[in-house]
Design an enzyme around this catalytic site. Structure first.
Site, short mmCIF file in Angstrom:
data_model
loop_
_atom_site.label_atom_id
_atom_site.label_comp_id
_atom_site.label_asym_id
_atom_site.label_seq_id
_atom_site.Cartn_x
_atom_site.Cartn_y
_atom_site.Cartn_z
N ARG A 1 2.11 4.66 18.47
CA ARG A 1 0.69 4.94 18.23
C ARG A 1 -0.19 4.23 19.25
O ARG A 1 -1.14 4.81 19.78
CB ARG A 1 0.31 4.52 16.82
CG ARG A 1 1.04 5.30 15.73
CD ARG A 1 0.53 4.94 14.35
NE ARG A 1 1.39 5.47 13.31
CZ ARG A 1 0.98 5.75 12.09
NH1 ARG A 1 -0.26 5.52 11.75
NH2 ARG A 1 1.83 6.22 11.20
N ARG B 1 -7.57 8.54 4.51
CA ARG B 1 -8.65 7.61 4.16
C ARG B 1 -9.37 7.13 5.41
O ARG B 1 -10.62 7.12 5.47
CB ARG B 1 -8.06 6.40 3.40
CG ARG B 1 -9.06 5.27 3.16
CD ARG B 1 -8.35 4.01 2.70
NE ARG B 1 -7.35 3.57 3.65
CZ ARG B 1 -7.62 2.81 4.72
NH1 ARG B 1 -8.86 2.44 4.98
NH2 ARG B 1 -6.66 2.44 5.54
N ARG B 2 -8.61 6.70 6.41
CA ARG B 2 -9.24 6.24 7.66
C ARG B 2 -9.98 7.38 8.34
O ARG B 2 -11.10 7.20 8.83
CB ARG B 2 -8.18 5.67 8.60
CG ARG B 2 -7.59 4.34 8.14
CD ARG B 2 -6.49 3.87 9.06
NE ARG B 2 -5.89 2.63 8.58
CZ ARG B 2 -4.59 2.34 8.67
NH1 ARG B 2 -3.75 3.21 9.22
NH2 ARG B 2 -4.13 1.20 8.21
N ARG C 1 1.48 10.35 14.13
CA ARG C 1 2.58 9.70 13.42
C ARG C 1 3.32 8.82 14.41
O ARG C 1 3.07 8.84 15.61
CB ARG C 1 3.56 10.75 12.86
CG ARG C 1 3.10 11.50 11.63
CD ARG C 1 3.14 10.69 10.36
NE ARG C 1 4.40 9.99 10.18
CZ ARG C 1 5.51 10.52 9.68
NH1 ARG C 1 5.51 11.79 9.31
NH2 ARG C 1 6.61 9.81 9.53
N CYS D 1 -0.74 7.50 -2.79
CA CYS D 1 -0.99 6.38 -1.88
C CYS D 1 -1.45 6.82 -0.50
O CYS D 1 -1.81 5.99 0.33
CB CYS D 1 0.24 5.48 -1.78
SG CYS D 1 1.79 6.35 -1.53
N LYS E 1 0.81 -1.21 0.00
CA LYS E 1 0.00 0.00 0.00
C LYS E 1 0.85 1.27 0.00
O LYS E 1 0.35 2.35 -0.30
CB LYS E 1 -0.95 0.01 1.20
CG LYS E 1 -0.32 0.20 2.55
CD LYS E 1 -1.37 0.14 3.65
CE LYS E 1 -0.77 0.31 5.04
NZ LYS E 1 -0.21 1.64 5.26
N ASP E 2 2.16 1.15 0.34
CA ASP E 2 3.04 2.31 0.34
C ASP E 2 3.64 2.62 -1.02
O ASP E 2 4.25 3.68 -1.20
CB ASP E 2 4.19 2.09 1.33
CG ASP E 2 3.73 2.08 2.78
OD1 ASP E 2 2.57 2.48 3.04
OD2 ASP E 2 4.52 1.68 3.65
#
Length: 335
Positions: free
Chosen positions: A154, A130-131, A148, A251, A82-83
């Site tokens: 996190r 997106r989230r 981040r 992305c 996905k990156d």
């Protein structure tokens, strides 16, 4: 670095997650004793405070390891698929896409709460537009906080002793690869949070034939790459990334996509583009048969499906939310 050229030199970022997933992929390709991990520090690792979109999106994690590959310092590089930026890079080929892990997003909340159980105005952390957008769509009352850092940093924001958030959202695959499944309070359905294109999949890149600085190139490892390639995953990832590329979205854009292959060989692709506030959504789905026996035809068919679905979303106005401007008159929620 070892000079033993019987070992597969695997370029990877130095984070715990990158090392874990690179080691697993390398073992599939070269066996438990047939590889060494070569750590490469990226710009995204050096700048841990700026929002990803500001420093170039998740593609900032890719450039340095690709440079090591092109320089002949490593034989392959392992990325979270996905990156990967969607544009091809001269001299680099996608050598292998192993079987995908769980593509879903995971909620990690205090007291094991689900998304529906979080109190009104709860603070939820994520570094993904997106989230964030889909969280606002599902729960407009939430306060979504940009964060981040690595996985443990996190998690500490929601589950640590000095937690300042009620929950964080991370990729389920990453938590599972790190053996941290126990922190997941809910695996979020794609109906609630459609994953990022290629989320949960790994991409192993290698030099294109004839471009390796060393004679012989990847020939000792070609069989391992071929054996580790999972064609149903490659088909799904090809369709999802083609959708992202056709939308001309990066992305880190607020785009979701998920491909699933049925037993009859039919690939189903869902796609979504959403405004930052979650109020304007363009979504749809499509299907196409794919030929698992021929990898070139498989990728071509899958990419065509992604392109067609993206074209449909764009025709209905998805470009407005990707450009940052919503069209309040559009029928944005029509599937």
């Amino acid at each position: 670095m070892s000079e033993d050229r019987s070992l597969l030199r695997v370029g990877t970022r130095g984070s715990a997650l990158a090392m874990a997933q690179s080691g697993r992929a390398a073992e599939d390709i070269a066996g438990a004793d047939g590889f060494e991990l070569v750590q490469v520090r990226t710009h995204g690792d050096k700048d841990r405070t700026s929002p990803l979109a500001q420093i170039g999106g998740t593609g900032v994690f890719v450039t340095a390891v690709r440079e090591a590959l092109l320089a002949g310092e490593v034989d392959v590089v392992v990325h979270s698929a996905k990156d990967l930026p969607t544009a091809p890079v001269p001299g680099i080929a996608l050598g292998c896409v192993p079987e995908r892990a769980d593509p879903r997003d995971a909620l990690c909340a205090r007291d094991g709460l689900t998304l529906a159980q979080l109190p009104r105005h709860a603070k939820v952390g994520t570094g993904s537009p997106r989230r964030a957008a889909q969280l606002r769509r599902a729960r407009p009352d939430l306060e979504v906080v940009d964060i981040r850092g690595n996985v443990e940093t996190r998690l500490a924001r929601a589950l640590g002793q000095d937690a300042d958030l009620d929950a964080v959202v991370l990729a389920a695959a990453g938590l599972q690869r790190l053996g941290r499944d126990e922190v997941i309070s809910e695996l979020l359905s794609p109906d609630v949070l459609l994953p990022a294109p290629a989320q949960g999949a790994l991409a192993i890149e290698c030099p294109e034939p004839g471009t390796s600085p060393e004679d012989g190139g990847l020939s000792p490892f070609a069989d391992g790459l071929s054996a580790a390639d999972h064609r149903p995953t490659r088909a799904a990832v090809a369709a999802e990334r083609a959708l992202l590329r056709t939308l001309e979205a990066g992305c880190s854009a607020p785009v979701g996509a998920l491909g699933t292959l049925g037993e009859d060989g039919t690939l189903t692709l869902r796609g979504l583009a959403i405004s930052e506030d979650g109020t304007s959504v363009f979504e749809g789905s499509g299907t196409a048969p794919v030929d698992l026996e021929d990898p070139l035809v498989l990728v071509a068919d899958a990419e065509r499906l992604g392109q067609d679905l993206a074209a449909d979303l764009l025709e209905r106005g998805a470009g407005s939310v990707l450009a940052g401007g919503d069209d309040p008159t559009s029928d944005a929620t029509t599937s």
